[in-house]
Design a protein around this motif. Structure first.
Motif, PDB file in Angstrom:
ATOM      1  N   UNK A 172      39.988  82.818 -30.468  1.00  0.00           N
ATOM      2  CA  UNK A 172      39.130  81.714 -30.042  1.00  0.00           C
ATOM      3  C   UNK A 172      37.723  82.230 -29.733  1.00  0.00           C
ATOM      4  N   UNK A 173      37.629  83.342 -29.018  1.00  0.00           N
ATOM      5  CA  UNK A 173      36.330  83.942 -28.698  1.00  0.00           C
ATOM      6  C   UNK A 173      35.587  84.322 -29.968  1.00  0.00           C
ATOM      7  N   UNK A 174      36.326  84.840 -30.922  1.00  0.00           N
ATOM      8  CA  UNK A 174      35.742  85.262 -32.206  1.00  0.00           C
ATOM      9  C   UNK A 174      35.158  84.056 -32.943  1.00  0.00           C
ATOM     10  N   UNK A 175      35.917  82.949 -32.978  1.00  0.00           N
ATOM     11  CA  UNK A 175      35.447  81.743 -33.657  1.00  0.00           C
ATOM     12  C   UNK A 175      34.213  81.182 -32.959  1.00  0.00           C
ATOM     13  N   UNK A 176      34.233  81.181 -31.633  1.00  0.00           N
ATOM     14  CA  UNK A 176      33.106  80.652 -30.866  1.00  0.00           C
ATOM     15  C   UNK A 176      31.832  81.433 -31.127  1.00  0.00           C
ATOM     16  N   UNK A 177      31.967  82.742 -31.309  1.00  0.00           N
ATOM     17  CA  UNK A 177      30.796  83.595 -31.480  1.00  0.00           C
ATOM     18  C   UNK A 177      30.332  83.640 -32.937  1.00  0.00           C
ATOM     19  N   UNK A 178      31.282  83.838 -33.839  1.00  0.00           N
ATOM     20  CA  UNK A 178      30.886  84.099 -35.226  1.00  0.00           C
ATOM     21  C   UNK A 178      31.374  83.079 -36.249  1.00  0.00           C
ATOM     22  N   UNK A 179      32.228  82.133 -35.834  1.00  0.00           N
ATOM     23  CA  UNK A 179      32.734  81.144 -36.788  1.00  0.00           C
ATOM     24  C   UNK A 179      31.672  80.128 -37.143  1.00  0.00           C
ATOM     25  N   UNK A 180      31.769  79.569 -38.353  1.00  0.00           N
ATOM     26  CA  UNK A 180      30.819  78.514 -38.709  1.00  0.00           C
ATOM     27  C   UNK A 180      31.225  77.199 -38.047  1.00  0.00           C
ATOM     28  N   UNK A 181      30.334  76.219 -38.101  1.00  0.00           N
ATOM     29  CA  UNK A 181      30.559  74.975 -37.368  1.00  0.00           C
ATOM     30  C   UNK A 181      31.770  74.200 -37.894  1.00  0.00           C
ATOM     31  N   UNK A 182      31.965  74.237 -39.219  1.00  0.00           N
ATOM     32  CA  UNK A 182      33.122  73.564 -39.791  1.00  0.00           C
ATOM     33  C   UNK A 182      34.423  74.191 -39.286  1.00  0.00           C
ATOM     34  N   UNK A 183      34.425  75.523 -39.212  1.00  0.00           N
ATOM     35  CA  UNK A 183      35.610  76.224 -38.727  1.00  0.00           C
ATOM     36  C   UNK A 183      35.894  75.862 -37.276  1.00  0.00           C
ATOM     37  N   UNK A 184      34.841  75.759 -36.470  1.00  0.00           N
ATOM     38  CA  UNK A 184      35.002  75.390 -35.065  1.00  0.00           C
ATOM     39  C   UNK A 184      35.596  73.985 -34.937  1.00  0.00           C
ATOM     40  N   UNK A 185      35.093  73.064 -35.777  1.00  0.00           N
ATOM     41  CA  UNK A 185      35.565  71.674 -35.688  1.00  0.00           C
ATOM     42  C   UNK A 185      37.022  71.560 -36.138  1.00  0.00           C
ATOM     43  N   UNK A 186      37.346  72.207 -37.240  1.00  0.00           N
ATOM     44  CA  UNK A 186      38.726  72.140 -37.741  1.00  0.00           C
ATOM     45  C   UNK A 186      39.685  72.749 -36.732  1.00  0.00           C
ATOM     46  N   UNK A 187      39.299  73.874 -36.131  1.00  0.00           N
ATOM     47  CA  UNK A 187      40.167  74.516 -35.135  1.00  0.00           C
ATOM     48  C   UNK A 187      40.320  73.627 -33.904  1.00  0.00           C
ATOM     49  N   UNK A 188      39.231  72.982 -33.498  1.00  0.00           N
ATOM     50  CA  UNK A 188      39.305  72.075 -32.342  1.00  0.00           C
ATOM     51  C   UNK A 188      40.279  70.930 -32.614  1.00  0.00           C
ATOM     52  N   UNK A 189      40.225  70.382 -33.823  1.00  0.00           N
ATOM     53  CA  UNK A 189      41.132  69.301 -34.200  1.00  0.00           C
ATOM     54  C   UNK A 189      42.584  69.767 -34.163  1.00  0.00           C
ATOM     55  N   UNK A 190      42.823  70.951 -34.677  1.00  0.00           N
ATOM     56  CA  UNK A 190      44.181  71.504 -34.688  1.00  0.00           C
ATOM     57  C   UNK A 190      44.674  71.748 -33.266  1.00  0.00           C
ATOM     58  N   UNK A 191      43.812  72.256 -32.423  1.00  0.00           N
ATOM     59  CA  UNK A 191      44.187  72.541 -31.032  1.00  0.00           C
ATOM     60  C   UNK A 191      44.507  71.248 -30.281  1.00  0.00           C
ATOM     61  N   UNK A 192      43.730  70.202 -30.566  1.00  0.00           N
ATOM     62  CA  UNK A 192      43.975  68.910 -29.941  1.00  0.00           C
ATOM     63  C   UNK A 192      45.360  68.382 -30.345  1.00  0.00           C
TER      64      UNK A 192
END
Length: 420
Positions: free
Chosen positions: A23-43
């Motif tokens: 999660x820390x890795x995505x927050x720092x270096x992930x692109x915005x699409x990756x962040x959104x898709x991961x957020x949706x999956x986590x929800x």
């Protein structure tokens, strides 16, 4: 395996530290699409705090993006933070494509808070924007049904069925329409919708609704068939047994009515209505001992249960067990104000025990509520005569003669009282 797949794997595996690293890795270096898709999956997986972090990060980058605000609001609702969720939803501009979706969520939140007018306004506002969107009609129908505005709900549910879809948000519209028609007293109209819903899927609450509606429509044999089917599918569905018994009673099969009561009590020994109904059936079967047993059990479950007290007293008065009648009334008095009929029962009991002052007190306490009851007035009037209270007896028999001016017995009594 990409970052999203890795994190989901670690979460499902219970490796929370490794998941936090991803999660820390995505927050720092992930692109915005990756962040959104991961957020949706986590929800979807229920990891709300982690999803909230990502949505908040995205919102800091795109402060006017309605889709992110709606998603963040959904997380906050799941976290029981409705106030903050409303703030985000209210900040979405009317021109945003997500604005109707925000209105739907707001309507749901305001309804949960009891602000039904605000909820309705939000839904009507959404309907102005998307006039042919079935999910908005469904939300309005659900709101109107919850408010007892059955005619409006029925119209919307019927319109939804014309779309060719019969399920919205996991709700079977045929079943719901049957429920609302039944609530509106349109029992026969409701039956085909329940039947259609059950043809699509056997669901026990729908089956109960179908059986109950058949009972209310007077189709007792059909209702019995359905209640028995329900009892086979789920013997623990305790609500069915009272109505199964009532169906048998309506079919004049008291033995099976009593069996239904016994089966219900075996499933739910705390159902006072079942005990009360069982007592009435036992009385019809001339089993006074069993009737008393059931009535007393109902009163044990609810010492203030008026119907049980009244029917038990009627039995006890019939058996001339006047002390027991008074015991019941004293118990009811402990529960608060008592029904005027109980005062009348007490008056009869004390009168027969020759405790006339107590009898008079209870007659007087019952009088204001029962002064239009001819049978009560007659009993009270004769009691007053026996007690030598002719002045009050005169006023009582004047009332009675006014109600029935052709009653020769009362006319004769009234003449003698007036002569004296």
């Amino acid at each position: 395996m990409n970052n999203i797949q890795q994190m989901i794997h670690f979460l499902e595996d219970g490796s929370m530290e490794k998941a936090a690293e991803v999660l820390s890795k995505v927050k720092v270096s992930g692109n915005d699409e990756e962040k959104y898709i991961l957020a949706e999956e986590l929800l979807q997986l229920g990891f709300l705090n982690e999803a909230k972090e990502l949505y908040e990060l995205l919102l800091s980058l795109y402060p006017n993006e309605g889709e992110i605000k709606v998603s963040l609001a959904e997380v906050l609702v799941e976290m029981d933070n409705e106030e903050e969720a409303i703030n985000y939803l209210d900040s979405i501009h009317e021109s945003d494509p997500e604005f109707p979706r925000a209105l739907l969520i707001l309507a749901d939140l305001y309804q949960m808070q009891g602000l039904v007018e605000v909820s309705e306004n939000k839904l009507l506002q959404a309907k102005e924007i998307l006039q042919d969107e079935p999910i908005i009609d469904f939300a309005l129908a659900e709101l109107y049904a919850s408010l007892g505005r059955n005619a409006e709900a029925i119209k919307l549910y019927e319109a939804l069925l014309t779309t060719g879809e019969d399920t919205f948000a996991g709700v079977n519209i045929n079943s719901r329409l049957g429920e609302v028609l039944s609530s509106a007293g349109k029992f026969e109209e409701a039956l085909p919708y329940f039947e259609q819903a059950l043809e699509e899927n056997i669901e026990i609450n729908t089956l109960f609704g179908y059986a109950f509606t058949a009972y209310k429509a007077g189709f007792y044999k059909k209702a019995i068939e359905l209640f028995l089917q329900l009892s086979e599918l789920d013997p623990e569905y305790h609500s069915l047994y009272l109505y199964l018994g009532k169906c048998y009673e309506s079919e004049e099969d008291l033995g099976l009515a009593l069996e239904a009561v016994k089966s219900g009590i075996a499933v739910d020994e705390f159902n006072k209505e079942l005990f009360q109904f069982g007592g009435k059936i036992a009385l019809k079967m001339a089993n006074e001992e069993l009737a008393e047993h059931y009535f007393r059990n109902a009163l044990v479950l609810d010492p203030g249960y008026l119907d049980a007290a009244l029917t038990l007293n009627k039995l006890l008065l019939h058996q001339k067990r006047y002390e027991d009648v008074i015991e019941i009334i004293l118990q009811m008095e402990k529960e608060g104000d008592i029904d005027p009929q109980l005062h009348w029962d007490a008056a009869i009991a004390f009168q027969n025990l020759e405790q006339y002052q107590d009898a008079l007190k209870h007659y007087q306490q019952a009088y204001n509520d029962l002064k239009n009851n001819i049978e009560f007035l007659s009993a009270y009037g004769y009691f007053l005569i026996e007690e030598g209270n002719r002045a009050e007896a005169l006023s009582i028999f004047r009332l009675l003669s006014h109600e029935d001016p052709l009653n020769e017995e009362w006319i004769s009594l009234l003449e003698r009282l007036e002569d004296n």
